[in-house]
Design a protein around this motif. Structure first.
Motif, PDB file in Angstrom:
ATOM      1  N   PHE A  63       1.297  -1.244   0.097  1.00 51.06           N
ATOM      2  CA  PHE A  63      -0.176   0.461   0.044  1.00 51.06           C
ATOM      3  C   PHE A  63       0.663   1.704  -0.042  1.00 51.06           C
ATOM      4  CE2 PHE A  63      -3.818  -2.632  -0.301  1.00 51.06           C
ATOM      5  CZ  PHE A  63      -4.054  -1.080  -0.298  1.00 51.06           C
ATOM      6  N   VAL A  64       2.051   1.331   0.949  1.00 48.18           N
ATOM      7  CA  VAL A  64       2.737   2.767   1.001  1.00 48.18           C
ATOM      8  C   VAL A  64       3.450   2.555  -0.497  1.00 48.18           C
ATOM      9  CG1 VAL A  64       2.291   2.951   3.216  1.00 48.18           C
ATOM     10  CG2 VAL A  64       4.408   1.211   2.323  1.00 48.18           C
ATOM     11  N   ALA A  66       6.661   1.933  -0.808  1.00 51.63           N
ATOM     12  CA  ALA A  66       7.726   2.230  -0.857  1.00 51.63           C
ATOM     13  C   ALA A  66       7.656   2.169   1.157  1.00 51.63           C
ATOM     14  CB  ALA A  66       8.663   3.039  -1.186  1.00 51.63           C
ATOM     15  N   ARG A  82       0.563  -2.537  -7.073  1.00 51.33           N
ATOM     16  CA  ARG A  82      -0.870  -1.230  -7.709  1.00 51.33           C
ATOM     17  C   ARG A  82       0.115  -0.885  -8.231  1.00 51.33           C
ATOM     18  NH1 ARG A  82      -3.247   1.825  -3.193  1.00 51.33           N
ATOM     19  NH2 ARG A  82      -1.275   2.489  -2.694  1.00 51.33           N
ATOM     20  N   CYS A  87       6.377   5.790 -14.960  1.00 53.87           N
ATOM     21  CA  CYS A  87       5.903   6.858 -14.206  1.00 53.87           C
ATOM     22  C   CYS A  87       4.952   6.598 -13.531  1.00 53.87           C
ATOM     23  CB  CYS A  87       5.073   7.944 -15.482  1.00 53.87           C
ATOM     24  SG  CYS A  87       3.039   7.366 -16.087  1.00 53.87           S
ATOM     25  N   GLU A  88       4.924   6.335 -12.328  1.00 58.49           N
ATOM     26  CA  GLU A  88       4.218   6.761 -11.081  1.00 58.49           C
ATOM     27  C   GLU A  88       5.458   6.156  -9.960  1.00 58.49           C
ATOM     28  OE1 GLU A  88       0.446   4.206 -10.390  1.00 58.49           O
ATOM     29  OE2 GLU A  88       0.534   3.424 -12.391  1.00 58.49           O
ATOM     30  N   ASN A  91       7.969   9.337 -10.876  1.00 54.72           N
ATOM     31  CA  ASN A  91       7.440  10.310 -10.031  1.00 54.72           C
ATOM     32  C   ASN A  91       7.019   9.914  -8.254  1.00 54.72           C
ATOM     33  OD1 ASN A  91       6.221  11.817 -11.052  1.00 54.72           O
ATOM     34  ND2 ASN A  91       4.313  10.530 -11.346  1.00 54.72           N
ATOM     35  N   ILE A  92       7.646   9.044  -7.367  1.00 53.57           N
ATOM     36  CA  ILE A  92       8.061   8.588  -5.934  1.00 53.57           C
ATOM     37  C   ILE A  92       9.488   8.406  -6.088  1.00 53.57           C
ATOM     38  CG2 ILE A  92       7.830   6.582  -4.649  1.00 53.57           C
ATOM     39  CD1 ILE A  92       5.463   5.922  -6.085  1.00 53.57           C
ATOM     40  N   GLY A  93      10.115   8.530  -7.006  1.00 54.37           N
ATOM     41  CA  GLY A  93      11.659   8.996  -6.916  1.00 54.37           C
ATOM     42  C   GLY A  93      13.154   7.486  -7.039  1.00 54.37           C
TER      43      GLY A  93
ATOM     44  N   CYS B  10      -0.263   8.926   0.699  1.00 54.02           N
ATOM     45  CA  CYS B  10      -0.937   8.104   0.020  1.00 54.02           C
ATOM     46  C   CYS B  10      -1.090   8.398  -1.775  1.00 54.02           C
ATOM     47  CB  CYS B  10      -0.664   6.217   0.634  1.00 54.02           C
ATOM     48  SG  CYS B  10      -0.160   5.539  -0.239  1.00 54.02           S
ATOM     49  N   ASP B  11      -2.740   7.927  -1.882  1.00 50.29           N
ATOM     50  CA  ASP B  11      -3.399   7.573  -2.813  1.00 50.29           C
ATOM     51  C   ASP B  11      -3.990   9.034  -2.595  1.00 50.29           C
ATOM     52  OD1 ASP B  11      -2.341   5.215  -3.203  1.00 50.29           O
ATOM     53  OD2 ASP B  11      -4.155   4.570  -3.146  1.00 50.29           O
ATOM     54  N   ALA B  47      -2.531   9.193 -14.947  1.00 50.56           N
ATOM     55  CA  ALA B  47      -2.157   8.046 -14.344  1.00 50.56           C
ATOM     56  C   ALA B  47      -1.131   7.357 -13.408  1.00 50.56           C
ATOM     57  CB  ALA B  47      -2.201   7.298 -15.161  1.00 50.56           C
ATOM     58  N   CYS B  48       0.062   8.674 -13.531  1.00 51.82           N
ATOM     59  CA  CYS B  48       1.033   8.708 -12.719  1.00 51.82           C
ATOM     60  C   CYS B  48      -0.010   9.874 -10.683  1.00 51.82           C
ATOM     61  CB  CYS B  48       1.822   9.644 -12.681  1.00 51.82           C
ATOM     62  SG  CYS B  48       2.462   9.161 -14.297  1.00 51.82           S
ATOM     63  N   ARG B  49       0.762   9.145  -9.876  1.00 48.75           N
ATOM     64  CA  ARG B  49       0.426  10.347  -8.850  1.00 48.75           C
ATOM     65  C   ARG B  49       0.664  11.249  -9.135  1.00 48.75           C
ATOM     66  NH1 ARG B  49      -0.135   5.594  -4.923  1.00 48.75           N
ATOM     67  NH2 ARG B  49      -0.360   4.758  -6.810  1.00 48.75           N
ATOM     68  N   MET B  50      -0.660  11.954  -9.251  1.00 49.60           N
ATOM     69  CA  MET B  50       0.083  13.289  -9.486  1.00 49.60           C
ATOM     70  C   MET B  50      -0.727  13.947  -8.571  1.00 49.60           C
ATOM     71  SD  MET B  50       1.679  14.394 -12.474  1.00 49.60           S
ATOM     72  CE  MET B  50       2.366  13.249 -13.340  1.00 49.60           C
ATOM     73  N   LEU B  84       4.345   8.104   1.854  1.00 48.38           N
ATOM     74  CA  LEU B  84       5.839   7.971   0.532  1.00 48.38           C
ATOM     75  C   LEU B  84       6.218   9.694   0.091  1.00 48.38           C
ATOM     76  CD1 LEU B  84       5.644   6.158  -1.575  1.00 48.38           C
ATOM     77  CD2 LEU B  84       4.099   6.354  -2.922  1.00 48.38           C
ATOM     78  N   GLY B  86       7.918  11.234  -1.896  1.00 51.14           N
ATOM     79  CA  GLY B  86       7.423  12.257  -3.132  1.00 51.14           C
ATOM     80  C   GLY B  86       6.419  12.262  -2.808  1.00 51.14           C
ATOM     81  N   TYR B 177     -11.730  -4.540  -7.460  1.00 51.83           N
ATOM     82  CA  TYR B 177     -11.146  -3.702  -6.531  1.00 51.83           C
ATOM     83  C   TYR B 177     -11.065  -2.500  -6.409  1.00 51.83           C
ATOM     84  CZ  TYR B 177      -6.698  -0.839  -4.707  1.00 51.83           C
ATOM     85  OH  TYR B 177      -5.820   0.375  -4.098  1.00 51.83           O
TER      86      TYR B 177
END
Lengths: 160, 336
Positions: A63-64, A66, A82, A87-88, A91-93, B10-11, B47-50, B84, B86, B177
């Motif tokens: 869920f997290v 990382a 998930r 690209c996801e 963005n997180i690094g 997070c999300d 689609a990215c975590r924006m 997270l 970022g 989901y």
């Protein structure tokens, strides 16, 4: 590329195999893990982290995405379960997580192509014949991991 | 006192405005799951975590919806961990910019402490001392709440969070989901006592740690078995849910007894599960312990709970400076 396959017959055996593999890991390197739900990815990672100097609980990062553990070097425990696209992770690094001061351990690593992982070792985990048994395949470059085979065979021989 | 809260760990990206830690003026939550729908699916990068692209419009929308002006806001509260890095960073940067430009106090809030305060928001007062079961996709912890800002984690998961087990089992059963709500619904048509899955780490009354990885693996092997191939999905879902709920309820009630508290606070996304709510109220009720259940929107990640937690920090004189950092492993404030 070289591959070695082992059959573990208990939870502890799987953990110890992880401890042995991790002896070969240097900062900037990492492990890409592939295997179904419940195949033992997080379990073997707990052994890997022990050798890398992290003694706390290894928890699932599904869920997290990382977790960062403070071992002898910073360890990133990453899970692509998930995520659907690089690209996801970018963005997180991801680029920082794989730099030469850190070690990365990635679950569900086959979900998409991962850059900066040329030096990674690969682990494939499958169910064995009974609920405690797992088939574990290690795939690696012998030049990057010159002592791995010897360490693993020595460990297995000492078990028998 | 009006606090604008920001949550992006997070999300969910969320912005809220809360008055005096009690009254929600606005609480906007945009989940990564909704991003496609809200933007009509036209921008592929979404689609990215924006969080980054969503946060400013969301802040403006919260202000507009509440009919307030910038100068009405008294302080900015923001989640600065755990989460997270970022994602947390985006909320923290937005909050710092607001605090600086409005010249208002900035309050860094622990995300987990925020979840506990969801109970305060709902009831106008928080029962203290209490045991809080904080259970979501990423966390499963039992927290002894001694006082505002004084917590002790008395137990937590050793491997998978409970919500993660719900999601993964839902996927194995082909239910889709997110797994929590769909298991809850499917289990209603099943018999919870037909298939008995293991209840891990329940041998001792004094062990408040959890393990859900073994339960997940037990479902994997059950599905491979001859019996499992013939079983009804509804019964498997009900059997799994019962095992997970049993462990959560038993350990929470045992912890309340051990630490001699009369109140249980549920928090986190899994606190929406109907069987958990029902069984916790029943088992705790028999021991004379009251269970506090936040409404569903306050169980999942939201900024209203962050604004509320921020209000109580502010009242105790705890504010942050503009050097506030995003801390992915930020622990709950503990005092012995």
């Amino acid at each position: 590329m070289k591959t070695l396959t082992f059959t573990t017959n208990s939870y502890n055996h799987t953990v110890e195999l992880g401890e042995t593999i991790a002896k070969s890991l240097l900062p900037g390197q990492g492990i890409l893990l592939t295997g179904d739900l419940g195949a033992g990815k997080t379990t073997i990672i707990s052994g890997i982290c022990k050798t890398l100097g992290y003694t706390g609980h290894v928890k699932s990062p599904t869920f997290v995405i990382a977790w960062l553990y403070e071992g002898n070097h910073p360890i990133y425990h990453v899970d692509l379960y998930r995520l659907d696209d690089y690209c996801e992770l970018e963005n997180i690094g991801w680029e920082e997580m794989t730099d030469e001061s850190r070690i990365y351990l990635v679950e569900w690593a086959d979900k998409f192509e991962l850059p900066f992982t040329a030096d990674a070792l690969k682990l494939f985990l499958e169910y064995g014949d009974n609920p405690d048994s797992r088939k574990i395949t290690v795939e690696y470059n012998e030049r990057t991991y010159p002592h791995l085979e010897k360490d693993l065979l020595e460990y297995e021989n000492n078990r028998n | 006192m009006l606090i604008l809260g920001i949550e992006s760990s997070c999300d969910e990206t969320s912005v809220a405005i809360v008055e005096d830690g009690r009254k929600t003026i606005a609480n906007l939550v945009l989940s990564q799951l909704d991003v496609h729908r809200d933007f009509g699916g036209v921008v592929p990068e979404l689609a990215c975590r924006m969080h980054l692209e969503i946060i400013n419009p969301l802040i403006e929308q919260a202000l507009e919806q509440s009919g307030l002006k910038w100068e009405d806001i008294d302080a900015i509260a923001v989640t600065h961990g755990p989460g997270l890095v970022g994602a947390v960073l985006i909320g923290v940067a937005a909050a710092k910019a607001l605090a600086y430009s409005l010249n208002k106090p900035l309050i860094g809030v622990n995300h987990l402490e925020g979840h506990i305060y969801a109970n305060h928001l709902e009831e106008g007062e928080m029962a203290i001392p209490a045991i809080s079961l904080l259970v979501s996709g990423g966390h499963t912890s039992l927290v002894l709440v001694r006082d505002h800002g004084n917590y002790e984690i008395v137990g937590e998961t050793r491997d998978d969070a409970a919500g993660e087990a719900f999601d993964k089992v839902a996927r194995m059963l082909g239910l889709g989901y997110p797994g929590g709500p769909v298991i809850d619904k499917t289990a209603k048509a099943g018999n919870p006592d037909l298939i008995r899955f293991p209840r891990a780490m329940t041998e001792s009354r004094d062990n408040f740690d959890f393990s859900f990885s073994g339960l997940k693996t037990a479902v994997v092997y059950y599905l491979k078995s001859e019996e499992g191939k013939k079983a009804r999905v509804e019964d498997i879902a009900a059997g799994f849910q019962e095992a997970a709920v049993d462990v959560l309820v038993k350990k929470t009630v045992n912890a309340a007894k051990k630490f001699n508290v009369k109140d249980i606070l549920l928090a986190g996304g899994v606190a929406r599960n109907s069987r958990l709510r029902e069984k916790m109220a029943e088992k705790a009720g028999r021991k004379g312990i009251k269970v506090h259940l936040p409404s569903p929107i306050l169980c999942t990640d939201n900024a209203a709970m962050i604004a509320t937690a921020g209000y109580f920090l502010y009242k105790r004189g705890i504010v942050s400076d503009l050097g506030l950092d995003a801390l992915p492993n930020l622990p709950l404030p503990q005092c012995q």
